[in-house]
Design a protein around this motif. Structure first.
Motif, PDB file in Angstrom:
ATOM      1  N   VAL A  63      -1.153   6.055 -15.039  1.00 23.90           N
ATOM      2  CA  VAL A  63      -2.588   5.781 -14.872  1.00 23.90           C
ATOM      3  C   VAL A  63      -3.445   7.219 -15.313  1.00 23.90           C
ATOM      4  CG1 VAL A  63      -4.134   6.230 -12.892  1.00 23.90           C
ATOM      5  CG2 VAL A  63      -2.095   4.730 -12.727  1.00 23.90           C
ATOM      6  N   ASN A  64      -2.839   8.302 -15.703  1.00 19.16           N
ATOM      7  CA  ASN A  64      -3.496   9.494 -16.115  1.00 19.16           C
ATOM      8  C   ASN A  64      -3.445   9.169 -17.617  1.00 19.16           C
ATOM      9  OD1 ASN A  64      -4.363  12.187 -16.427  1.00 19.16           O
ATOM     10  ND2 ASN A  64      -2.180  13.030 -16.708  1.00 19.16           N
ATOM     11  N   GLN A  65      -2.587   8.709 -18.343  1.00 23.09           N
ATOM     12  CA  GLN A  65      -2.747   8.564 -19.659  1.00 23.09           C
ATOM     13  C   GLN A  65      -3.863   7.483 -20.243  1.00 23.09           C
ATOM     14  OE1 GLN A  65      -1.457  10.197 -22.330  1.00 23.09           O
ATOM     15  NE2 GLN A  65      -1.037  11.598 -20.618  1.00 23.09           N
ATOM     16  N   VAL A  66      -3.959   6.529 -19.204  1.00 27.14           N
ATOM     17  CA  VAL A  66      -5.292   5.452 -19.374  1.00 27.14           C
ATOM     18  C   VAL A  66      -6.284   5.817 -19.162  1.00 27.14           C
ATOM     19  CG1 VAL A  66      -6.095   3.344 -18.591  1.00 27.14           C
ATOM     20  CG2 VAL A  66      -3.558   3.364 -18.902  1.00 27.14           C
ATOM     21  N   TYR A  67      -6.486   6.948 -18.082  1.00 28.26           N
ATOM     22  CA  TYR A  67      -7.812   7.423 -17.875  1.00 28.26           C
ATOM     23  C   TYR A  67      -8.285   8.502 -19.231  1.00 28.26           C
ATOM     24  CZ  TYR A  67     -11.046  10.650 -15.760  1.00 28.26           C
ATOM     25  OH  TYR A  67     -12.402  11.388 -15.465  1.00 28.26           O
ATOM     26  N   LYS A  68      -7.319   9.071 -19.485  1.00 32.15           N
ATOM     27  CA  LYS A  68      -7.597  10.374 -20.527  1.00 32.15           C
ATOM     28  C   LYS A  68      -7.818   9.274 -22.026  1.00 32.15           C
ATOM     29  CE  LYS A  68      -4.536  13.759 -22.046  1.00 32.15           C
ATOM     30  NZ  LYS A  68      -3.112  14.584 -22.014  1.00 32.15           N
ATOM     31  N   GLN A  69      -7.194   8.318 -22.281  1.00 30.56           N
ATOM     32  CA  GLN A  69      -7.468   7.340 -23.403  1.00 30.56           C
ATOM     33  C   GLN A  69      -8.833   6.860 -23.255  1.00 30.56           C
ATOM     34  OE1 GLN A  69      -5.666   7.363 -26.122  1.00 30.56           O
ATOM     35  NE2 GLN A  69      -4.290   8.926 -25.046  1.00 30.56           N
ATOM     36  N   LEU A  70      -9.414   6.399 -22.246  1.00 29.94           N
ATOM     37  CA  LEU A  70     -10.763   5.757 -21.985  1.00 29.94           C
ATOM     38  C   LEU A  70     -11.779   6.745 -22.064  1.00 29.94           C
ATOM     39  CD1 LEU A  70      -9.849   3.140 -19.089  1.00 29.94           C
ATOM     40  CD2 LEU A  70     -10.280   2.755 -21.532  1.00 29.94           C
ATOM     41  N   ASN A  71     -11.324   7.871 -21.934  1.00 24.58           N
ATOM     42  CA  ASN A  71     -12.610   9.011 -21.921  1.00 24.58           C
ATOM     43  C   ASN A  71     -12.663   9.669 -23.296  1.00 24.58           C
ATOM     44  OD1 ASN A  71     -13.511   8.915 -19.383  1.00 24.58           O
ATOM     45  ND2 ASN A  71     -12.084  10.304 -18.321  1.00 24.58           N
ATOM     46  N   GLN A  72     -11.815   9.171 -24.280  1.00 22.91           N
ATOM     47  CA  GLN A  72     -11.890   9.803 -25.616  1.00 22.91           C
ATOM     48  C   GLN A  72     -12.744   9.062 -26.570  1.00 22.91           C
ATOM     49  OE1 GLN A  72      -7.955  10.229 -27.287  1.00 22.91           O
ATOM     50  NE2 GLN A  72      -7.571  12.014 -26.099  1.00 22.91           N
ATOM     51  N   ALA A 124       0.508  -1.287  -0.140  1.00 17.93           N
ATOM     52  CA  ALA A 124       0.078   0.089  -0.028  1.00 17.93           C
ATOM     53  C   ALA A 124       0.823   1.218  -0.059  1.00 17.93           C
ATOM     54  CB  ALA A 124      -0.893  -0.177   1.102  1.00 17.93           C
ATOM     55  N   SER A 125       2.054   1.107   0.616  1.00 22.17           N
ATOM     56  CA  SER A 125       2.984   2.231   0.692  1.00 22.17           C
ATOM     57  C   SER A 125       3.477   2.729  -0.840  1.00 22.17           C
ATOM     58  CB  SER A 125       4.069   1.929   1.228  1.00 22.17           C
ATOM     59  OG  SER A 125       5.098   0.923   0.761  1.00 22.17           O
ATOM     60  N   VAL A 126       3.548   1.666  -1.906  1.00 20.59           N
ATOM     61  CA  VAL A 126       3.977   1.849  -3.244  1.00 20.59           C
ATOM     62  C   VAL A 126       2.747   2.489  -3.909  1.00 20.59           C
ATOM     63  CG1 VAL A 126       4.444   0.531  -5.208  1.00 20.59           C
ATOM     64  CG2 VAL A 126       5.637  -0.111  -3.304  1.00 20.59           C
ATOM     65  N   ALA A 127       1.450   2.085  -3.446  1.00 19.37           N
ATOM     66  CA  ALA A 127       0.449   2.841  -4.270  1.00 19.37           C
ATOM     67  C   ALA A 127       0.213   4.230  -3.810  1.00 19.37           C
ATOM     68  CB  ALA A 127      -0.966   2.012  -3.929  1.00 19.37           C
ATOM     69  N   ALA A 128       0.647   4.439  -2.317  1.00 26.01           N
ATOM     70  CA  ALA A 128       0.495   5.797  -1.715  1.00 26.01           C
ATOM     71  C   ALA A 128       1.398   6.733  -2.743  1.00 26.01           C
ATOM     72  CB  ALA A 128       0.713   5.928  -0.339  1.00 26.01           C
ATOM     73  N   ILE A 129       2.614   6.371  -2.950  1.00 28.16           N
ATOM     74  CA  ILE A 129       3.616   6.953  -3.732  1.00 28.16           C
ATOM     75  C   ILE A 129       3.064   7.432  -5.107  1.00 28.16           C
ATOM     76  CG2 ILE A 129       5.871   7.079  -4.931  1.00 28.16           C
ATOM     77  CD1 ILE A 129       6.711   5.343  -2.617  1.00 28.16           C
ATOM     78  N   THR A 130       2.272   6.422  -5.688  1.00 24.37           N
ATOM     79  CA  THR A 130       1.674   6.777  -7.108  1.00 24.37           C
ATOM     80  C   THR A 130       0.625   7.786  -7.050  1.00 24.37           C
ATOM     81  OG1 THR A 130       2.113   4.306  -7.820  1.00 24.37           O
ATOM     82  CG2 THR A 130       0.491   5.504  -8.881  1.00 24.37           C
ATOM     83  N   VAL A 131      -0.317   7.535  -5.886  1.00 20.24           N
ATOM     84  CA  VAL A 131      -1.184   8.779  -5.717  1.00 20.24           C
ATOM     85  C   VAL A 131      -0.792  10.060  -5.490  1.00 20.24           C
ATOM     86  CG1 VAL A 131      -3.299   9.288  -4.211  1.00 20.24           C
ATOM     87  CG2 VAL A 131      -2.887   6.942  -4.927  1.00 20.24           C
ATOM     88  N   ILE A 132       0.212  10.141  -4.682  1.00 17.69           N
ATOM     89  CA  ILE A 132       1.006  11.323  -4.398  1.00 17.69           C
ATOM     90  C   ILE A 132       1.515  11.923  -5.489  1.00 17.69           C
ATOM     91  CG2 ILE A 132       2.900  12.491  -2.928  1.00 17.69           C
ATOM     92  CD1 ILE A 132       2.387  10.564  -0.661  1.00 17.69           C
ATOM     93  N   CYS A 133       2.369  11.345  -6.217  1.00 16.31           N
ATOM     94  CA  CYS A 133       2.781  11.718  -7.472  1.00 16.31           C
ATOM     95  C   CYS A 133       1.712  12.206  -8.731  1.00 16.31           C
ATOM     96  CB  CYS A 133       3.648  10.704  -8.291  1.00 16.31           C
ATOM     97  SG  CYS A 133       5.215  10.446  -7.350  1.00 16.31           S
ATOM     98  N   LEU A 134       0.801  11.409  -8.582  1.00 16.56           N
ATOM     99  CA  LEU A 134      -0.489  11.839  -9.320  1.00 16.56           C
ATOM    100  C   LEU A 134      -1.059  13.165  -8.972  1.00 16.56           C
ATOM    101  CD1 LEU A 134      -2.443  10.909 -11.921  1.00 16.56           C
ATOM    102  CD2 LEU A 134      -3.834   9.911 -10.253  1.00 16.56           C
ATOM    103  N   LEU A 135      -1.220  13.188  -7.845  1.00 13.22           N
ATOM    104  CA  LEU A 135      -1.822  14.637  -7.099  1.00 13.22           C
ATOM    105  C   LEU A 135      -0.983  15.750  -7.579  1.00 13.22           C
ATOM    106  CD1 LEU A 135      -3.330  13.478  -4.139  1.00 13.22           C
ATOM    107  CD2 LEU A 135      -4.761  14.031  -5.955  1.00 13.22           C
ATOM    108  N   VAL A 136       0.555  15.456  -7.488  1.00 13.09           N
ATOM    109  CA  VAL A 136       1.407  16.570  -7.622  1.00 13.09           C
ATOM    110  C   VAL A 136       1.429  17.065  -9.342  1.00 13.09           C
ATOM    111  CG1 VAL A 136       3.977  17.055  -7.656  1.00 13.09           C
ATOM    112  CG2 VAL A 136       2.823  16.115  -5.718  1.00 13.09           C
TER     113      VAL A 136
END
Length: 85
Positions: free
Chosen positions: A76-85, A6-18
């Motif tokens: 993750v951001n790119q996957v979300y972006k591509q799925l919404n197009q 979960a700490s690895v996932a937390a790093i991903t979430v923090i980087c995504l928010l930044v």
């Protein structure tokens, strides 16, 4: 406390928010993967020292885990972006 993976996932979430915060500035978006990778590497080292159950025990592996987690944020951001197009 058992954070484990979960700490690895937390790093991903923090980087995504930044990264989302940086998108609101005048910084060119081409630098987002670099910024997320560096931030993830730093957070990986911090996580190694702060969390006893961090998935690595040495600096190099912690940096690698952090960089991969930070770069996963841009993925993750790119996957979300591509799925919404």
């Amino acid at each position: 406390m058992d954070f484990g993976i979960a700490s690895v996932a937390a790093i991903t979430v923090i980087c995504l928010l930044v990264a989302q915060g940086i998108k609101a500035t005048s910084i060119d978006n081409k630098w987002l993967p670099v910024i997320c990778g560096v931030l993830g590497g730093v957070l990986g080292v911090v996580g190694m020292y702060v969390m006893p159950d961090f998935p690595s025990n040495d600096i190099i592996t912690s940096i690698a885990v952090g960089i991969v987690s930070g770069l996963a944020a841009t993925g993750v951001n790119q996957v979300y972006k591509q799925l919404n197009q």
